[in-house]
Design a protein around this motif. Structure first.
Motif, PDB file in Angstrom:
ATOM      1  N   LYS A 428      15.700 -18.272 -17.453  1.00  0.00           N
ATOM      2  CA  LYS A 428      15.140 -18.101 -18.786  1.00  0.00           C
ATOM      3  C   LYS A 428      14.042 -17.045 -18.705  1.00  0.00           C
ATOM      4  O   LYS A 428      13.242 -17.038 -17.780  1.00  0.00           O
ATOM      5  CB  LYS A 428      14.555 -19.421 -19.281  1.00  0.00           C
ATOM      6  N   GLY A 429      14.016 -16.124 -19.683  1.00  0.00           N
ATOM      7  CA  GLY A 429      12.978 -15.101 -19.714  1.00  0.00           C
ATOM      8  C   GLY A 429      13.455 -13.725 -19.330  1.00  0.00           C
ATOM      9  O   GLY A 429      12.653 -12.790 -19.213  1.00  0.00           O
ATOM     10  N   VAL A 430      14.763 -13.556 -19.126  1.00  0.00           N
ATOM     11  CA  VAL A 430      15.295 -12.255 -18.756  1.00  0.00           C
ATOM     12  C   VAL A 430      16.732 -12.147 -19.260  1.00  0.00           C
ATOM     13  O   VAL A 430      17.453 -13.148 -19.340  1.00  0.00           O
ATOM     14  CB  VAL A 430      15.245 -12.064 -17.220  1.00  0.00           C
ATOM     15  N   GLU A 431      17.133 -10.931 -19.626  1.00  0.00           N
ATOM     16  CA  GLU A 431      18.520 -10.674 -20.013  1.00  0.00           C
ATOM     17  C   GLU A 431      19.332 -10.327 -18.769  1.00  0.00           C
ATOM     18  O   GLU A 431      18.816  -9.745 -17.809  1.00  0.00           O
ATOM     19  CB  GLU A 431      18.592  -9.521 -21.019  1.00  0.00           C
ATOM     20  N   GLU A 432      20.618 -10.666 -18.808  1.00  0.00           N
ATOM     21  CA  GLU A 432      21.477 -10.391 -17.659  1.00  0.00           C
ATOM     22  C   GLU A 432      21.502  -8.891 -17.331  1.00  0.00           C
ATOM     23  O   GLU A 432      21.552  -8.496 -16.164  1.00  0.00           O
ATOM     24  CB  GLU A 432      22.890 -10.906 -17.928  1.00  0.00           C
ATOM     25  N   SER A 433      21.444  -8.046 -18.346  1.00  0.00           N
ATOM     26  CA  SER A 433      21.492  -6.594 -18.137  1.00  0.00           C
ATOM     27  C   SER A 433      20.270  -6.072 -17.379  1.00  0.00           C
ATOM     28  O   SER A 433      20.301  -4.975 -16.826  1.00  0.00           O
ATOM     29  CB  SER A 433      21.595  -5.877 -19.485  1.00  0.00           C
ATOM     30  N   GLU A 434      19.201  -6.859 -17.329  1.00  0.00           N
ATOM     31  CA  GLU A 434      17.984  -6.447 -16.635  1.00  0.00           C
ATOM     32  C   GLU A 434      17.983  -6.846 -15.162  1.00  0.00           C
ATOM     33  O   GLU A 434      17.131  -6.401 -14.399  1.00  0.00           O
ATOM     34  CB  GLU A 434      16.759  -7.056 -17.318  1.00  0.00           C
ATOM     35  N   ILE A 435      18.916  -7.698 -14.761  1.00  0.00           N
ATOM     36  CA  ILE A 435      18.982  -8.166 -13.369  1.00  0.00           C
ATOM     37  C   ILE A 435      19.854  -7.214 -12.563  1.00  0.00           C
ATOM     38  O   ILE A 435      20.967  -6.888 -12.968  1.00  0.00           O
ATOM     39  CB  ILE A 435      19.557  -9.591 -13.302  1.00  0.00           C
ATOM     40  N   GLU A 436      19.365  -6.781 -11.415  1.00  0.00           N
ATOM     41  CA  GLU A 436      20.112  -5.871 -10.562  1.00  0.00           C
ATOM     42  C   GLU A 436      20.231  -6.431  -9.153  1.00  0.00           C
ATOM     43  O   GLU A 436      19.329  -7.115  -8.664  1.00  0.00           O
ATOM     44  CB  GLU A 436      19.429  -4.499 -10.508  1.00  0.00           C
ATOM     45  N   ARG A 437      21.346  -6.113  -8.525  1.00  0.00           N
ATOM     46  CA  ARG A 437      21.528  -6.490  -7.128  1.00  0.00           C
ATOM     47  C   ARG A 437      20.397  -5.874  -6.299  1.00  0.00           C
ATOM     48  O   ARG A 437      20.039  -4.715  -6.476  1.00  0.00           O
ATOM     49  CB  ARG A 437      22.876  -5.986  -6.625  1.00  0.00           C
ATOM     50  N   GLY A 438      19.853  -6.644  -5.387  1.00  0.00           N
ATOM     51  CA  GLY A 438      18.754  -6.170  -4.561  1.00  0.00           C
ATOM     52  C   GLY A 438      17.401  -6.672  -5.015  1.00  0.00           C
ATOM     53  O   GLY A 438      16.437  -6.631  -4.247  1.00  0.00           O
ATOM     54  N   MET A 439      17.311  -7.159  -6.272  1.00  0.00           N
ATOM     55  CA  MET A 439      16.071  -7.789  -6.719  1.00  0.00           C
ATOM     56  C   MET A 439      15.895  -9.122  -5.995  1.00  0.00           C
ATOM     57  O   MET A 439      16.850  -9.680  -5.442  1.00  0.00           O
ATOM     58  CB  MET A 439      16.098  -8.024  -8.226  1.00  0.00           C
ATOM     59  N   ALA A 440      14.685  -9.639  -6.019  1.00  0.00           N
ATOM     60  CA  ALA A 440      14.399 -10.899  -5.343  1.00  0.00           C
ATOM     61  C   ALA A 440      13.773 -11.892  -6.312  1.00  0.00           C
ATOM     62  O   ALA A 440      13.104 -11.504  -7.280  1.00  0.00           O
ATOM     63  CB  ALA A 440      13.464 -10.682  -4.163  1.00  0.00           C
TER      64      ALA A 440
END
Length: 536
Positions: A428-440
């Motif tokens: 909750k608090g983020v859109e899927e399009s904002e998540i990238e592989r390599g983030m933690a």
């Protein structure tokens, strides 16, 4: 109502009746339905529904008491599932599957869903009873087929039929090649292996996770050369316990086999080799390939242990200091009992379960009624539904505040998961399009620093000439796959050299920590390295 809404239609037609297994709920909220007294009452009601259905109940959410479809917002539906999960846990049950449908209405997007609940508590297994194995090997050497046979107990048809239990993209099934990481699971109880009857059915994977006292998860990587970066991601970016390298008896070790072995050993992963397709060649050919594998291992300083000569018990006791070699056939069943014995007995490698939570994102996707989901292997610590976390770094180096809505492991909803588990975490608090592989993902109080540059010790495994200032390979660190610029100490590194270099990500920062291992690759050039110091 369309055919794909058949479960909803059946539940509505059957209706909510006293003493029956079906319950209608418009929505469930934490404030109202988890309040003192109310939670106990609703958990007792849920328990009654489950017992009335001989261990299975159906909750229809987004409908009124009379069965009229109301539809609720995605956020309200997600909260309802969280509350239902807690009620089920209180009633010694768990959510096994959820199906949702969009409802057109004047108030905007709405959802209605059918949740299937089963008797029995959610997964509660010690971390040392869950082993994660990464597979590798040249294309068409039978690793996916071997894993498919292991997790189902079905013999292959000789055409790679059991491979379809792992391939997830339509073009992969059509071409018979895996183009992305696949995941599979089986387990063991007091009576032996617990396998999947139908790996394509979510509930069957959930059943294995629920019933098995010990789990073995496979991260099945890619054998085709164009997708070597995906294989590196699978072996470097997951928290693996062991590596399984497949070598086909009708082909023998190849250049790709040697590259995959190098990656496994560079990440210091205890490894075993399965010689596959032994049914397709003569006994003499199998022995010749085994000799080739032994020679390949000795070339890189490893000690081979052929199980045919030394037995499976020796392999179990000595893996890590030796590389066991097993002869297998997914068609004839050769070696499968030995693999079962091996996987049932292998110890879990030491984990960072007591350290602060950390997970690198490998995939992200959007689930109707749940929202953005980040998937990956938990590197350290544990996470629970409701935890407040940080996600990042974003491209600008910032970290986003997020909250854990729910956690799934092999389609089984769990309240908590620890280091080594492969999970999907709804955020909750983020859109899927904002998540990238390599983030933690990290605890809210972690105070992480984004890293654009670091110092590393590297070994050049292969390069046609020399590595100099400005060399730009792709660095694979955890789930990060990013172009980077090398500045070697002394100005150059030659093939076989062990030296130091500054590594600077070309486009954006990531979370990097001292001691992490990485692989770098550019064309025919390949090498491995260790992070020695950080420049933030």
């Amino acid at each position: 109502m369309s055919a794909d809404r058949a479960p909803l239609r059946r539940a509505l037609e059957r209706g909510e009746e006293e003493g029956g297994p079906i319950e209608f709920k418009t929505r469930l909220t934490r404030d109202t339905h988890l309040a003192d007294g109310r939670m106990e009452s609703l958990a007792a009601q849920l328990r009654h529904r489950v017992l009335s259905g001989d261990g299975e109940a159906t909750y229809v959410v987004g409908v009124d008491d009379d069965g009229a479809i109301a539809g609720i917002s995605p956020d309200a539906f997600s909260e309802s599932m969280d509350v239902l999960s807690l009620l089920a846990d209180e009633a010694d049950a768990h959510i096994e599957d959820v199906e949702t449908w969009g409802i057109d209405g004047g108030d905007g997007e709405g959802l209605v869903g059918v949740a299937t609940l089963r008797e029995g508590a959610m997964l509660d297994r010690e971390d040392d009873e869950h082993v994660v194995v990464g597979t590798a090997g040249h294309v068409d050497h039978g690793k996916s087929t071997l894993v498919g046979t292991l997790v189902t107990g079905e013999r292959d048809d000789g055409e790679g039929g059991t491979r379809s239990f792992l391939d997830v993209q339509p073009h992969e099934v059509e071409r018979g090649l895996s183009a992305d990481l696949s995941y599979a699971v089986y387990g063991f109880d007091d009576d032996g292996p617990v396998r999947m009857d139908n790996p394509h059915r979510k509930s069957d994977r959930a059943r294995v996770v629920q019933e098995a006292e010990r789990l073995v998860s496979f991260v099945d990587t890619v054998g085709h050369e164009p997708w070597l970066r995906t294989t590196i991601r699978g072996l470097v970016g997951q928290k693996l316990d062991y590596g399984l390298l497949a070598v086909a008896a009708d082909d023998g070790p190849t250049k790709t086999t040697r590259e995959h072995l190098g990656i496994l050993l560079a990440t210091e992963l205890p490894t075993m080799v399965a010689i596959t397709k032994t049914d397709a060649v003569s006994d003499e050919r199998v022995e010749d390939v085994e000799d080739e594998v032994e020679a390949m291992l000795r070339e890189v300083g490893e000690t081979p242990l052929p199980v045919e000569r030394h037995g499976i018990d020796a392999a179990i006791e000595e893996i890590g200091t030796v590389v066991p070699i097993l002869r297998t056939s997914a068609v004839a069943g050769d070696g499968l009992d030995d693999l079962d014995t091996l996987f049932e007995a292998l110890p879990k490698r030491e984990s960072d379960a007591d350290a602060p939570f950390r997970m690198y994102v490998d995939r992200s996707y959007n689930v109707t009624g749940v929202g953005a989901v980040a998937s990956g292997t938990i590197n350290a610590g544990s996470v629970e539904a409701g935890d407040e976390l940080l996600l990042g770094p974003m491209a600008d180096g910032s970290f986003r505040d997020v909250e854990v809505r729910s956690i799934e492991m092999h389609y089984h909803r769990v309240d908590q998961a620890s280091a080594g588990r492969i999970v999907g975490i709804a955020l909750k608090g983020v859109e899927e399009s904002e998540i990238e592989r390599g983030m933690a993902l990290l605890p809210r109080d972690a105070d992480p620093e984004p890293v654009r540059e670091f110092e590393a010790e590297v070994v050049v495994l292969n390069h046609p000439t020399k590595i100099g200032d400005g060399y730009e390979p792709v660095v694979h660190l955890e789930t990060v796959s990013e172009a980077a610029i090398f500045s070697p100490e002394g100005g150059r590194l030659l093939p076989g050299d062990n030296g130091n270099t500054t590594v600077r990500f070309k486009f954006r920062p990531y979370l990097v920590e001292e001691g992490q291992r990485f692989v770098f690759r550019e064309g025919r050039s390949k090498g491995v390295g260790t992070v020695r110091s950080i420049d933030t």
